[in-house]
Motif scaffolding. Structure first.
Motif, mmCIF file in Angstrom:
data_model
loop_
_atom_site.group_PDB
_atom_site.id
_atom_site.type_symbol
_atom_site.label_atom_id
_atom_site.label_comp_id
_atom_site.label_asym_id
_atom_site.label_seq_id
_atom_site.Cartn_x
_atom_site.Cartn_y
_atom_site.Cartn_z
ATOM 1 N N UNK A 42 1.556 -11.061 0.397
ATOM 2 C CA UNK A 42 2.772 -10.717 -0.972
ATOM 3 C C UNK A 42 4.083 -11.118 -0.091
ATOM 4 N N UNK A 43 4.473 -10.709 0.988
ATOM 5 C CA UNK A 43 5.658 -10.941 1.707
ATOM 6 C C UNK A 43 5.621 -12.654 1.721
ATOM 7 N N UNK A 44 4.714 -13.302 2.167
ATOM 8 C CA UNK A 44 4.996 -14.499 2.383
ATOM 9 C C UNK A 44 5.208 -15.213 1.274
ATOM 10 N N UNK A 45 4.340 -14.971 0.058
ATOM 11 C CA UNK A 45 4.553 -15.519 -1.323
ATOM 12 C C UNK A 45 6.063 -15.287 -1.843
ATOM 13 N N UNK B 156 1.200 -10.422 -7.609
ATOM 14 C CA UNK B 156 1.735 -9.369 -8.466
ATOM 15 C C UNK B 156 2.662 -8.678 -7.489
ATOM 16 N N UNK B 157 2.377 -8.357 -6.306
ATOM 17 C CA UNK B 157 3.190 -7.286 -5.298
ATOM 18 C C UNK B 157 4.332 -8.464 -4.903
ATOM 19 N N UNK B 158 4.354 -9.518 -4.690
ATOM 20 C CA UNK B 158 5.176 -10.527 -4.743
ATOM 21 C C UNK B 158 6.264 -10.733 -5.883
ATOM 22 N N UNK C 164 3.135 -22.486 -5.748
ATOM 23 C CA UNK C 164 2.279 -22.152 -4.611
ATOM 24 C C UNK C 164 0.799 -22.186 -5.200
ATOM 25 N N UNK C 165 0.007 -22.673 -4.414
ATOM 26 C CA UNK C 165 -1.485 -22.680 -4.661
ATOM 27 C C UNK C 165 -2.305 -22.013 -3.612
#
Length: 552
Positions: A49-52, A81-83, A110-111
């Motif tokens: 999530x942090x990366x996204x 969702x967390x991102x 992003x994919x």
């Protein structure tokens, strides 16, 4: 137990805190398994999530998932969702051009790429500006790798607080009637749907087990497996491939099981082959004491001996097949819905199965029948807000007073049970000027054990004709046996129909219909426009053929 379900992410994080060591995801790899506990999955979800979040730009939030079902598919969806992103899953069977079309339309930045059979054939369909993230199951080992990010990225600290009206996911339809449409589903809709289904779906049961094998980008699997299992704090098992399906299912022994009618029909076919035919099965089931042992043996052989909720959805199932499984002690509950209402229009109660109907209307779902067209129309707090970037289609989806138009024709009885009699747009006009609804005729033909699939056509023909694909049993018969069986079937079916609906011919297809030749959707429903286009040039010749049963 969660007193009131929240978003899928919040439900997941609740269980990660309350039962951190319980197995959430059970992923087979060959003869081995990788288990992810709730806490282990949460750690991966927060890091991805942090990366996204770091890579979402310009206020756009759409993140795609392109993969077969897997543990990483689930974690990817939760990480999006967390991102604070919007999850946009795609079918793993898309061609290069189809993938390009939906990626451009969906505006994904992003994919997340996972388990696929044909990555090398479709990767050139991905626009250059899209950032790719590969899960461990991806065959692409260059570029950004999920497993490397787990070592390089810290867990996200601040989680989003979405409003009920915010879009949680865009679900592209399977394209039964043409170009897939992006159905927008809100956080509030998901919350309302899962709370409404709590009792019906037995989500307060302890130690629930689900198995995920139907496409997760389809709303039925997403709801029944991902959202329901996560809300219940259950364990989700996966299937490695088609060859391992039976073993994986038997190993999971799910408490909750969803299948499309074609899967149930395949089960029936396999059982009859193993046991030596219908006559032998009837004999065994007719012997007191023995019959119960036979039922248990068959249930255990399938892996359904602990199943408390067996559901059929995504396409019509025949009454004959439901009765057949009931004799084995397996009570299939049909569910009815569509992507636009999260698949939550009606479900058959386990203790009040009413044959000939697809279920009883859900408590929070108002349903009415249009008096002119017989179209089923409904409204519920979990209905979609419309189609992504398609304002005209969104307007056409709803009536002027705000009811969702399902496109299905049906009847509603005083107890709230609903039956489907056809599709508004499937009806065709014969050369004699009569309108024919093909679905009820197809349902009658589909009961025959020699038939796998059927499509009734007849635009500009004097009478309809039925195109049939043979089942495995049908393929084992010679042409004489098929001719006799289908002649009798036509003679049985036609008296049940109006004169202008009488089948003139039954045409036996030499080619199977499948996803690859675009005759079936990924959920195994026939793609009527594709089938009609494929064979339309032959309709008149088949109609004029001197034989009643024609072989393509």
């Amino acid at each position: 137990m969660i007193s009131h379900y929240q978003s899928n992410l919040e439900n997941f994080l609740h269980w990660a805190k309350q039962q951190p060591n319980r197995i959430y995801l059970h992923q087979p790899i060959g003869d081995q398994y990788i288990d992810y506990s709730y806490s282990a999955a949460a750690s991966e979800v927060k890091r991805i999530a942090q990366f996204i979040q770091n890579n979402l730009k310009d206020g756009l939030k759409n993140v795609g998932i392109l993969s077969k079902n897997s543990a990483h598919w689930m974690m990817a969806d939760l990480a999006i969702a967390a991102a604070g992103g919007i999850s946009v899953p795609f079918y793993a069977t898309l061609t290069k051009d189809q993938l390009h079309q939906v990626l451009v339309h969906s505006e994904c930045q992003i994919l997340i790429v996972g388990k696929l059979d044909h990555w090398d054939q479709i990767k050139d369909g991905i626009p250059d500006h899209i950032l790719l993230l590969h899960t461990p199951e991806s065959s692409e080992k260059t570029g950004i790798q999920w497993s490397e990010l787990l070592h390089l990225t810290k867990e996200i600290q601040t989680l989003p607080q979405p409003k009920p009206e915010d879009i949680a996911t865009i679900v592209y339809t399977s394209g039964t009637t043409g170009m897939p449409k992006g159905v927008m589903i809100t956080y509030g809709g998901i919350e309302a749907g899962i709370n409404m289904a709590r009792g019906i779906a037995l989500l307060d049961m302890p130690e629930t087990r689900f198995i995920s094998y139907l496409p997760l980008c389809h709303i039925a699997e997403r709801n029944f497996v991902e959202f329901a299992a996560t809300a219940a704090g259950g364990t989700i098992y996966f299937v490695e491939n088609l060859e391992t399906f039976s073993n994986n299912l038997a190993g999971a022994r799910p408490t909750h099981f969803l299948a499309v009618p074609r899967i149930w029909a395949k089960f029936q076919e396999g059982i009859l082959q193993k046991i030596g035919g219908q006559k032998k099965l009837n004999l065994l089931l007719g012997i007191p004491l023995i019959n119960r042992l036979i039922q248990k043996k068959i249930q255990k052989g399938l892996g359904l001996d602990q199943t408390k909720l067996a559901v059929s959805g995504a396409a019509p199932i025949t009454t004959e097949l439901l009765i057949w499984f009931q004799k084995l002690g397996i009570y299939i509950q049909e569910a009815y819905g569509m992507t636009e209402n999260m698949g939550l229009n009606a479900v058959m109660p386990r203790d009040q199965i009413k044959l000939g109907y697809v279920g009883r209307i859900h408590p929070d779902c108002e349903t009415r029948i249009d008096p002119t067209t017989q179209e089923i129309q409904m409204r519920a707090p979990y209905n979609s807000t419309g189609y992504f970037k398609e304002p005209v289609l969104t307007q056409e989806l709803f009536t002027e007073d705000g009811w969702l138009k399902t496109g299905d024709q049906g009847k509603l009885d005083p107890e709230g049970f609903i039956s489907i009699i056809g599709r508004v747009k499937d009806n065709f006009k014969t050369a004699k000027g009569h309108y024919v609804a093909p679905a009820p005729i197809e349902n009658k033909l589909n009961t025959h054990e020699f038939i796998e699939q059927v499509c009734v056509v007849g635009v500009n023909l004097p009478q309809p004709i039925g195109l049939v694909v043979l089942s495995a049993l049908g393929k084992s018969k010679d042409q004489g046996e098929l001719h006799k069986a289908f002649t009798e079937l036509r003679q049985e079916v036609n008296p049940l129909l109006k004169n202008y609906e009488h089948l003139k011919k039954i045409v036996v297809m030499k080619e199977d219909w499948n996803i690859e030749n675009e005759c079936l959707t990924p959920t195994m429903k026939i793609k009527r426009p594709s089938i009609e286009k494929k064979y339309q040039a032959h309709f008149e010749a088949w109609y004029a053929h001197p034989e009643t049963i024609v072989y393509n």
